[in-house]
Write a protein that holds these residues in place. Sequence first.
Motif, short mmCIF file in Angstrom:
data_model
loop_
_atom_site.label_atom_id
_atom_site.label_comp_id
_atom_site.label_asym_id
_atom_site.label_seq_id
_atom_site.Cartn_x
_atom_site.Cartn_y
_atom_site.Cartn_z
N SER A 86 -7.83 -49.59 -21.65
CA SER A 86 -8.42 -49.32 -20.34
C SER A 86 -9.77 -50.01 -20.06
CB SER A 86 -8.61 -47.81 -20.17
OG SER A 86 -9.63 -47.34 -21.06
N THR A 131 -4.53 -48.18 -11.39
CA THR A 131 -5.94 -48.38 -11.04
C THR A 131 -6.09 -49.14 -9.73
OG1 THR A 131 -7.92 -49.55 -11.76
CG2 THR A 131 -5.85 -50.46 -12.51
N ASP A 132 -7.24 -48.94 -9.08
CA ASP A 132 -7.53 -49.71 -7.86
C ASP A 132 -7.79 -51.18 -8.16
OD1 ASP A 132 -10.03 -49.44 -9.08
OD2 ASP A 132 -11.04 -48.64 -7.31
N LEU A 196 -19.63 -47.57 -18.22
CA LEU A 196 -21.02 -47.61 -17.75
C LEU A 196 -21.77 -46.27 -17.85
CD1 LEU A 196 -23.33 -49.20 -16.37
CD2 LEU A 196 -22.43 -48.38 -14.18
N LEU A 199 -22.10 -44.75 -21.57
CA LEU A 199 -22.89 -45.69 -22.37
C LEU A 199 -24.37 -45.55 -21.99
CD1 LEU A 199 -22.06 -49.29 -23.34
CD2 LEU A 199 -24.18 -48.92 -22.13
N PRO A 211 -27.97 -51.71 -20.40
CA PRO A 211 -27.58 -53.07 -20.01
C PRO A 211 -26.89 -53.10 -18.64
CG PRO A 211 -26.06 -52.19 -21.65
CD PRO A 211 -27.02 -51.10 -21.34
N TYR A 213 -25.12 -55.50 -15.91
CA TYR A 213 -24.58 -56.85 -15.77
C TYR A 213 -25.06 -57.49 -14.47
CZ TYR A 213 -21.10 -55.38 -19.33
OH TYR A 213 -20.46 -54.92 -20.45
N ARG A 220 -18.88 -49.76 -7.06
CA ARG A 220 -17.72 -49.00 -7.51
C ARG A 220 -17.67 -47.68 -6.74
NH1 ARG A 220 -16.94 -53.34 -9.10
NH2 ARG A 220 -16.37 -54.09 -11.19
N ASN A 255 -24.20 -50.50 -8.85
CA ASN A 255 -24.47 -50.08 -10.23
C ASN A 255 -25.94 -49.72 -10.41
OD1 ASN A 255 -21.80 -50.50 -10.88
ND2 ASN A 255 -22.13 -52.57 -11.64
N ARG A 287 -20.66 -59.90 -16.50
CA ARG A 287 -19.27 -59.89 -17.00
C ARG A 287 -18.55 -61.10 -16.42
NH1 ARG A 287 -16.05 -54.50 -15.48
NH2 ARG A 287 -16.77 -53.75 -17.49
#
Length: 350
Positions: A86, A131-132, A196, A199, A211, A213, A220, A255, A287
């Motif tokens: 995933s 998933t979208d 995200l 973590l 971190p 990106y 999202r 984010n 990413r």
Amino acid sequence: MKKILITGGAGFIGSHVVRLFVNNYPNYHIYNLDALTYAGNLENLKDLESKPNYSFIKADITDADKMDALFAEHTFDGVIHLAAESHVDRSISDPLAFIKTNILGTVNLLNAAKTVWKDSMDDKLFYHISTDEVYGSLGAEGLFTETTAYDPRSPYSSSKASSDHLVRAYHHTYGMPVVISNCSNNYGPNQFPEKLIPLSINNIKHNKPIPIYGKGDNIRDWLYVHDHARAIDMIYHKGSNGETYNIGGINEWTNIDLIHQLCKVMDKKLGREEGESAKLITFVKDRAGHDMRYAIDSSKLMDELGWKPSLQFEEGIELTVDWYLANKEWLDNILSGDYEKYYNNQYNER
Ligand code: NAD
Ligand code: DAU
């Protein structure tokens, strides 16, 4: 008693779905099939171990013979298929694992179901959780609907798109009763700390860099995991054969804004001065192929089945932080495994 097979039930979303079905439907026997990869964790289901309507099966969906044997033994009435690789970043470094589990694994389950359900598929259902990300990436405007053309752009989303197509192909070609749902980003208790939010919670707790990106401007649409599980329950019981339902949080965040909100909550919970945790924010290399924006139109699910998200994000993120801080042992057990190696490979070069 109906026999329902839930795959990937030891993972993040799967464990919440298994719990909801075991507790709400004592007339169903729930079989949780999971290979217990790095992401599968039976600690997520400790409270269910003694329930009479729950069984765990350790098995790998890439093993076709094993899937055939299990279906022959149990003739499940329904399947809710969540087992998958995933994490997008892992799919960038190891695409093949995603092709094997997400595509071949799904076909193995479809074939096993087709064989044992061949005489009568009337009261059976194969529910595929997707998933979208299969719809690709949005610009500033617009929402993904159930008729948006597929445009997957990572090995992960391409493997999920492929599995969606195969599920639809088994419906059209063999008459397999199916439903599919495509959901936006989930968050909440039990999520593996490669994603995200968990973590970042873990890093903030240990005063490590957070971190982010690129510029942190990717967007999202976040949904609390219990609301996804509630949607899956409704779609399993009331969804129409052959249909697809989009599930989203009506909750878009860049984010960077999301992480600032999380830092505020963490400051409060850890008794830090406001602004302390945000000092850990560190912009790192983006990413590869990073999708810009996901946002879901859930009006079909809301209008036809009466679902809506039950929590505001501010409330959900607080519940999530509380859970991670209260479940130190759960988190420490994960951190003591292969996690450090993964983390160093993923982040030290950025
Ligand atoms: P996860 O990585 O937390 O859990 C996946 C589970 O599948 C683990 O328990 C793992 O052991 C198991 N698994 C992996 N490979 C397997 C194999 N070959 N055989 C048997 N079991 C195997 O994933 P998650 O975030 O809970 O996602 C569950 C499903 O929901 C996936 O299909 C994913 O594509 C989909 N989804 C996730 C999100 C999200 O935000 N996390 C959003 C939409 C859809
Ligand atoms: O949209 C649904 C999908 O959401 C699911 O299908 C996937 O299984 C799930 O992993 C999730 O994918 P994302 O790639 O959106 O989730 P992730 O938590 O990995 O990343 C969320 C955003 O945060 C994304 O824009 C990348 C960014 N990010 C992520 C990590 C891990 C960072 O900036 N830093 C990070 O360290």
